[in-house]
Scaffold this motif. Sequence first.
Motif, short mmCIF file in Angstrom:
data_model
loop_
_atom_site.label_atom_id
_atom_site.label_comp_id
_atom_site.label_asym_id
_atom_site.label_seq_id
_atom_site.Cartn_x
_atom_site.Cartn_y
_atom_site.Cartn_z
N ASP A 103 0.84 -1.19 0.00
CA ASP A 103 0.00 0.00 0.00
C ASP A 103 0.88 1.24 0.00
OD1 ASP A 103 -1.77 2.02 0.26
OD2 ASP A 103 -2.88 1.17 1.95
N PHE A 104 1.16 1.75 -1.19
CA PHE A 104 2.08 2.88 -1.30
C PHE A 104 1.48 4.19 -0.80
CE2 PHE A 104 4.25 -0.18 -3.80
CZ PHE A 104 5.59 0.13 -3.63
N THR A 105 0.14 4.24 -0.71
CA THR A 105 -0.46 5.47 -0.20
C THR A 105 -0.16 5.62 1.30
OG1 THR A 105 -2.55 4.37 0.32
CG2 THR A 105 -2.36 5.37 -1.85
N ARG A 106 0.16 4.50 1.95
CA ARG A 106 0.45 4.58 3.39
C ARG A 106 1.94 4.46 3.69
NH1 ARG A 106 -3.59 0.84 6.71
NH2 ARG A 106 -2.24 1.60 8.37
N ALA A 107 2.73 4.31 2.63
CA ALA A 107 4.17 4.16 2.85
C ALA A 107 4.73 5.42 3.50
CB ALA A 107 4.87 3.89 1.52
N GLY A 108 5.46 5.24 4.57
CA GLY A 108 6.04 6.40 5.26
C GLY A 108 5.20 6.85 6.43
N GLU A 109 4.05 6.20 6.63
CA GLU A 109 3.15 6.60 7.72
C GLU A 109 3.79 6.39 9.10
OE1 GLU A 109 -1.25 5.85 7.02
OE2 GLU A 109 -0.88 4.66 8.82
N VAL A 112 19.24 14.42 15.03
CA VAL A 112 18.94 13.04 15.47
C VAL A 112 17.58 12.63 14.91
CG1 VAL A 112 18.43 11.61 17.49
CG2 VAL A 112 20.34 13.22 17.57
N VAL A 113 16.62 13.54 14.99
CA VAL A 113 15.28 13.27 14.47
C VAL A 113 15.36 13.01 12.97
CG1 VAL A 113 12.95 14.17 14.13
CG2 VAL A 113 14.20 14.73 16.22
N ARG A 114 16.11 13.84 12.28
CA ARG A 114 16.15 13.74 10.83
C ARG A 114 16.82 12.43 10.40
NH1 ARG A 114 18.13 18.02 6.17
NH2 ARG A 114 17.08 16.87 4.52
N ARG A 115 17.91 12.06 11.07
CA ARG A 115 18.61 10.81 10.70
C ARG A 115 17.70 9.61 10.96
NH1 ARG A 115 23.19 10.69 14.27
NH2 ARG A 115 23.92 8.86 13.15
N THR A 116 17.00 9.63 12.08
CA THR A 116 16.07 8.53 12.37
C THR A 116 14.98 8.45 11.31
OG1 THR A 116 16.44 9.00 14.71
CG2 THR A 116 14.64 7.51 14.19
N ALA A 117 14.46 9.63 10.93
CA ALA A 117 13.37 9.66 9.95
C ALA A 117 13.83 9.11 8.61
CB ALA A 117 12.86 11.09 9.80
N ILE A 118 15.02 9.50 8.17
CA ILE A 118 15.52 9.04 6.87
C ILE A 118 15.71 7.52 6.88
CG2 ILE A 118 17.47 9.14 5.25
CD1 ILE A 118 17.87 12.09 6.20
N ALA A 119 16.37 7.02 7.93
CA ALA A 119 16.61 5.58 8.03
C ALA A 119 15.29 4.81 8.10
CB ALA A 119 17.47 5.28 9.25
N MET A 120 14.38 5.33 8.91
CA MET A 120 13.10 4.63 9.09
C MET A 120 12.28 4.63 7.81
SD MET A 120 11.46 5.27 12.81
CE MET A 120 10.15 4.11 12.40
N TYR A 121 12.29 5.76 7.12
CA TYR A 121 11.50 5.85 5.89
C TYR A 121 11.99 4.81 4.88
CZ TYR A 121 9.29 7.66 1.70
OH TYR A 121 8.55 7.78 0.55
N GLU A 122 13.30 4.72 4.72
CA GLU A 122 13.88 3.75 3.78
C GLU A 122 13.49 2.31 4.16
OE1 GLU A 122 15.41 4.01 1.03
OE2 GLU A 122 16.20 6.06 0.94
N ALA A 123 13.64 2.00 5.45
CA ALA A 123 13.37 0.64 5.89
C ALA A 123 11.88 0.31 5.76
CB ALA A 123 13.83 0.46 7.34
#
Lengths: 440, 141
Positions: free
Chosen positions: B14-20, B38-49
Motif C-alpha cells: 500500500d504505497f499510499t500509506r508508505a512512510g506513515e 537526530v530526528v532527521r537521521r532517524t526519519a531518513i533511516a526509518m523511511y527507507e526501511a
Amino acid sequence: MNDKLHSVKLDKELCKGCTTCVKRCPMEAIRVRDKHAIIINERCIDCGECIRVCPHHAKKAVVDTLDVLKNFEYTIALPAPSLYGQFKGILSDRNVILTALKHIGFSTVFEVSAGAEAISTLTNREIRKSKENLPIISTACPTVVRIIRMRFPSLIPHLLDFRSPMEFTARWAKRLAQEETGLPLEKIGCIFISPCPAKATAVKLASNADHSAVDAVIAISEIYPKLRTAIKRVIVPEDLAVSGSPGMGWAVSGGECKAAAISDNLSADGMENVINILEALENEELPSVDFIELNACVGGCVGGVLTVENPFIARGRIKHLMKATAPVLRPDQCPIDDVNWDHSVEFDPSLRIDSNLSDAISLLAKIRDIESRLNGMDCGACGAPSCHALAEDIAKGFATEDQCIFIVREKLQGLLGQHENPDGTAEPAVAKEAESEEQA
Amino acid sequence: MEDLHLEFTVVPDDFTRAGEVSGKVKKTLKDLGFPPLVVRRTAIAMYEAEINMVIHANGGKITVTINPDVITVVFADSGPGIPDIGLAMQEGWSTASEEIRDMGFGAGMGLPNIKKSSDYMDVQTELGVGTTITIKIFTNP
C-alpha cells in the motif's frame, strides 16, 4: 524582542465556542475553554486559517487602519502584488489602482513587485553559486519560515537568507523618498498593504532583521471599500507603475520560481501541501530540485485571508495584467544591495512537550496512558482538537478527564446504575446534555 | 525512568500509506525534543526501511525503543529474505520491479541509506523466513 507576538486575535463577544477553528488549525494551537476559543500563542504561526474558517467571524487580524497616515509627514503605500487582482474590470492598467491609493491619502506609492524582481535576480545568482544548501527554500512567506523554525528545524540551513520583498521594497522606497523630500527618516512612513496577518507579525517581530523598515501594515480588506470608490473616480491615471510583469507574478503560487528563472523548481501552496513537502524534504524522499517555493495560502498570496476576491478570480486578473506589462525585470534601477538578513533565524522549540528529554519521555508515557482511556473519536467536544491533544493537556495539568463527554457519561451511568442497551448502544450523551440545558 | 516502547504494523503493497510509521515516529521524537539532526537521521533511516518492507517483504512490524541516549528501531518481517546481503549493501543494486522503479522507488539505495543515516545497523536474514533489521541512533554519538 517578544517572540510570541501575533496578529490573530479573538473577539470573545462573537465566539460561540464551537470547535471549527480548533479542528482546522494546522498547529493544534486552539482550545475551547469556558465556551470560548483561546489561542496558544507559543504554537500559533499566523497562517490565518482560523480567521478563514470561523463561521461567526470571531477571529480577527490585528492590523493598522488608515489613521496611521496622520503619524507621518510623508507616506508611501507599498501595495502587495495580490492587491492588483482584487478589482473588477482592471485587466490592463494597474496605474488606476496605484493612483487611487494616492487619492485615499498616501503621498506616494511604490510597488512591492519592483522589490520582488530585484530579489528574483539575486535569487537566481544565489542558486547558481550554491552547492551544499540545495534545495534553497523561499522565505517570502512568513508563515512558512515560522513553521520551519518550529517543526522542521533541520531544514533551517536551506532557507534563503534574503529579506522579504516587503522589507526590501520598504528600504528602497524610503531611500528614494529621503532623496526626493529631504525629510528625516522618522517623518517618512512606509505602509504595507497586506493580503495576510502573517506579514503584520513579520513586521512586529523582525526575526531576521535588526528592525523592520515597514512602519505600519493595513489589510487589503480594510482599505478595499474606500479604494474601490476611489478607483471609480480616477479619470487620468498617473504613471506610477515601476515593475515589469515577473514581479507581479509573485502574487500567485509558482510566480516566484518563474520570476527567478529557475527551471529545476517545485512550488506548493496551502498549509497541508506545504507540510507534506517539508516532511518529504526532511525524509530525503523529494526528487532533487534547486529551489522550493512554498506559500501557506491556497493559490499563493492571492489566497491571503485579508484579501477580498476569490483567489482563482484574482489570479486570472493578475495574469491579464501581466500580459499587458513588459516581461522584464528591472533590478538595474535598484539602489539597495543589502538584501541579506541581518542575522539568521533560530530553532523555536515551542512544540517540545518538556525541555528536559528524560522528563519528556516520562510525560509522553503518561500521555499515552491517558490517551488509552479516551475513546479515540477525536470528536472535539472537550475543546481540544484530538484525543491525543486532550491527553497531553491533561498530563500537563491544563485539562481534566471530566472534559471528555464519554468519560463523564460512563461515570454518570455508573452512578445511576445504568448499563448500555443490549445491542451495545446508549443514548448519546451530547443530546442528553443539550436537553438538560434547555430545561434549565 | 523507563524506556518508551512504540509498536507499529506496516501494511504490504500500500504505497499510499508508505512512510506513515516513520512520519508518526518523527513527530513523536520532535515532541519529545530530540535534537533536530537526530530526528532527521532517524526519519531518513526509518523511511527507507519502511518502504523496503512495503515493496519487498509483505509488510511487517516496527518496534521503536526510546530513551534519552539512544533510539533503537527494529524492523521485522516474514518476507522472502535477502539472498546476498553483500550485494544488497551496494549502492544502486536493486531487485525492485520496473513498475516500482517507475514510481520512484527501488533505486537500490535502501540498505546503504539506512546504514549511512544510523550509528549502528544489524541485518539478520534467512531465505524464506524473513529479515530483521536493527538500527540505533545515539543522541550524543
